[in-house]
Write a protein that holds these residues in place. Structure first.
Motif, PDB file in Angstrom:
ATOM      1  N   TYR A  68       0.812  -1.140   0.083  1.00  0.00           N
ATOM      2  CA  TYR A  68       0.194   0.019   0.209  1.00  0.00           C
ATOM      3  C   TYR A  68       0.922   1.251   0.187  1.00  0.00           C
ATOM      4  O   TYR A  68       0.701   2.322  -0.715  1.00  0.00           O
ATOM      5  N   ARG A  69       2.016   1.436   0.775  1.00  0.00           N
ATOM      6  CA  ARG A  69       2.685   2.420   1.051  1.00  0.00           C
ATOM      7  C   ARG A  69       3.564   2.686  -0.217  1.00  0.00           C
ATOM      8  O   ARG A  69       3.879   3.815  -0.732  1.00  0.00           O
ATOM      9  N   ASP A  70       3.929   1.745  -0.790  1.00  0.00           N
ATOM     10  CA  ASP A  70       4.882   1.740  -2.119  1.00  0.00           C
ATOM     11  C   ASP A  70       3.760   2.254  -3.302  1.00  0.00           C
ATOM     12  O   ASP A  70       4.330   3.201  -3.862  1.00  0.00           O
ATOM     13  N   SER A  71       2.553   1.529  -3.373  1.00  0.00           N
ATOM     14  CA  SER A  71       1.631   1.994  -4.554  1.00  0.00           C
ATOM     15  C   SER A  71       1.113   3.476  -4.111  1.00  0.00           C
ATOM     16  O   SER A  71       0.545   4.118  -5.382  1.00  0.00           O
ATOM     17  N   THR A  72       1.239   4.095  -3.291  1.00  0.00           N
ATOM     18  CA  THR A  72       0.813   5.500  -2.917  1.00  0.00           C
ATOM     19  C   THR A  72       1.781   6.314  -2.705  1.00  0.00           C
ATOM     20  O   THR A  72       1.619   7.535  -2.496  1.00  0.00           O
ATOM     21  N   GLY A  73       3.038   5.910  -2.879  1.00  0.00           N
ATOM     22  CA  GLY A  73       4.260   6.638  -2.805  1.00  0.00           C
ATOM     23  C   GLY A  73       4.576   7.090  -1.397  1.00  0.00           C
ATOM     24  O   GLY A  73       5.403   7.997  -1.011  1.00  0.00           O
ATOM     25  N   ARG A  74       4.403   6.551  -0.313  1.00  0.00           N
ATOM     26  CA  ARG A  74       4.683   6.664   0.693  1.00  0.00           C
ATOM     27  C   ARG A  74       5.602   5.738   1.593  1.00  0.00           C
ATOM     28  O   ARG A  74       6.036   5.820   2.571  1.00  0.00           O
ATOM     29  N   LEU A  75       6.061   4.870   0.830  1.00  0.00           N
ATOM     30  CA  LEU A  75       7.156   3.911   1.345  1.00  0.00           C
ATOM     31  C   LEU A  75       8.600   4.807   1.592  1.00  0.00           C
ATOM     32  O   LEU A  75       8.836   5.596   0.791  1.00  0.00           O
ATOM     33  N   ASP A  76       8.920   4.527   2.669  1.00  0.00           N
ATOM     34  CA  ASP A  76      10.055   5.458   3.146  1.00  0.00           C
ATOM     35  C   ASP A  76      11.550   4.625   3.598  1.00  0.00           C
ATOM     36  O   ASP A  76      11.096   3.342   3.251  1.00  0.00           O
TER      37      ASP A  76
END
Length: 68
Positions: free
Chosen positions: A33-41
């Motif tokens: 989810y975080r990767d697909s929404t650009g929030r993976l840190d």
């Protein structure tokens, strides 16, 4: 160009999730989810590469490279 397409796809996904009220899930799905929404840190990447906090997947053995 490919990076711009990825950036735009993540922005569209993030906006759609926000508009539809989709919450960040727990467990391994959280990282997708975080990767697909650009929030993976960086902290997420460290956790993923260290293997801490993630249970092994039952079907993971199917995807191992065969040893010849």
């Amino acid at each position: 160009m490919e990076g711009a397409c990825d950036w735009e796809a993540r922005a569209i996904t993030r906006q759609a999730a926000e508009r539809c009220g989709i919450q960040e899930p727990g467990g391994p799905d959280r990282f997708a989810y975080r990767d697909s929404t650009g929030r993976l840190d960086a902290a997420d990447v460290r956790q993923l590469t260290s293997g801490h906090g993630l249970a092994p997947q039952a079907g993971a053995a199917r995807f191992r490279t065969p040893s010849y």
